[in-house]
Design a protein around this motif. Structure first.
Motif, PDB file in Angstrom:
ATOM      1  N   ASN A 178      46.552  22.261 -11.664  1.00  0.00           N
ATOM      2  CA  ASN A 178      45.378  22.124 -12.511  1.00  0.00           C
ATOM      3  C   ASN A 178      44.203  21.531 -11.752  1.00  0.00           C
ATOM      4  N   LYS A 179      44.484  20.618 -10.811  1.00  0.00           N
ATOM      5  CA  LYS A 179      43.410  20.047 -10.005  1.00  0.00           C
ATOM      6  C   LYS A 179      42.789  21.098  -9.099  1.00  0.00           C
ATOM      7  N   THR A 221      44.603  16.549  -0.814  1.00  0.00           N
ATOM      8  CA  THR A 221      45.962  16.504  -1.325  1.00  0.00           C
ATOM      9  C   THR A 221      46.829  17.437  -0.485  1.00  0.00           C
ATOM     10  N   PRO A 222      47.389  16.938   0.617  1.00  0.00           N
ATOM     11  CA  PRO A 222      48.216  17.805   1.457  1.00  0.00           C
ATOM     12  C   PRO A 222      49.453  18.295   0.702  1.00  0.00           C
ATOM     13  N   ILE A 267      38.925  21.984   0.542  1.00  0.00           N
ATOM     14  CA  ILE A 267      38.636  20.597   0.164  1.00  0.00           C
ATOM     15  C   ILE A 267      39.804  20.008  -0.620  1.00  0.00           C
ATOM     16  N   TYR A 268      40.364  20.782  -1.534  1.00  0.00           N
ATOM     17  CA  TYR A 268      41.505  20.300  -2.316  1.00  0.00           C
ATOM     18  C   TYR A 268      42.698  20.002  -1.412  1.00  0.00           C
ATOM     19  N   TYR A 269      43.020  20.911  -0.505  1.00  0.00           N
ATOM     20  CA  TYR A 269      44.200  20.707   0.331  1.00  0.00           C
ATOM     21  C   TYR A 269      43.984  19.642   1.412  1.00  0.00           C
ATOM     22  N   LEU A 270      42.749  19.367   1.787  1.00  0.00           N
ATOM     23  CA  LEU A 270      42.504  18.250   2.694  1.00  0.00           C
ATOM     24  C   LEU A 270      42.681  16.914   1.975  1.00  0.00           C
ATOM     25  N   GLY A 317      53.174  18.978  -0.384  1.00  0.00           N
ATOM     26  CA  GLY A 317      54.381  18.160  -0.245  1.00  0.00           C
ATOM     27  C   GLY A 317      54.226  16.740  -0.732  1.00  0.00           C
ATOM     28  N   ILE A 318      53.020  16.330  -1.078  1.00  0.00           N
ATOM     29  CA  ILE A 318      52.796  14.983  -1.586  1.00  0.00           C
ATOM     30  C   ILE A 318      52.611  15.072  -3.101  1.00  0.00           C
ATOM     31  N   ASP A 319      53.395  14.299  -3.830  1.00  0.00           N
ATOM     32  CA  ASP A 319      53.331  14.319  -5.288  1.00  0.00           C
ATOM     33  C   ASP A 319      52.386  13.218  -5.757  1.00  0.00           C
ATOM     34  N   HIS A 320      51.295  13.612  -6.430  1.00  0.00           N
ATOM     35  CA  HIS A 320      50.299  12.648  -6.890  1.00  0.00           C
ATOM     36  C   HIS A 320      50.285  12.515  -8.402  1.00  0.00           C
ATOM     37  N   LYS A 321      51.441  12.636  -9.036  1.00  0.00           N
ATOM     38  CA  LYS A 321      51.490  12.552 -10.506  1.00  0.00           C
ATOM     39  C   LYS A 321      51.307  11.152 -10.986  1.00  0.00           C
TER      40      LYS A 321
END
Length: 66
Positions: free
Chosen positions: A2-3, A59-60, A54-57, A62-66
């Motif tokens: 969604n992000k 939030t790489p 920009i999003y993947y830089l 494999g990293i869960d940001h929930k």
């Protein structure tokens, strides 16, 4: 995910605005010029690719940001 979609919304708005300008203000003869075809492709590609990068830089994968 969604992000990612939220990051892509401004790019999609740029595409819609470019399409509206092209449809209503740019003469049809100009749209067939090679430089304008390249410009259109660049606008479409950059409007989608730049927000994704920009999003993947930020939030790489494999990293869960929930």
């Amino acid at each position: 995910m969604n992000k990612l979609v939220a990051h892509m919304i401004p790019g999609l708005l740029v595409i819609v605005a470019f399409m509206a300008v092209k449809a209503f203000f740019v003469p049809i003869e100009v749209t067939f010029e090679s430089w304008f075809v390249y410009l259109s492709a660049a606008v479409y590609i950059l409007s989608v690719v730049v927000p994704c990068v920009i999003y993947y830089l930020r939030t790489p994968p494999g990293i869960d940001h929930k």
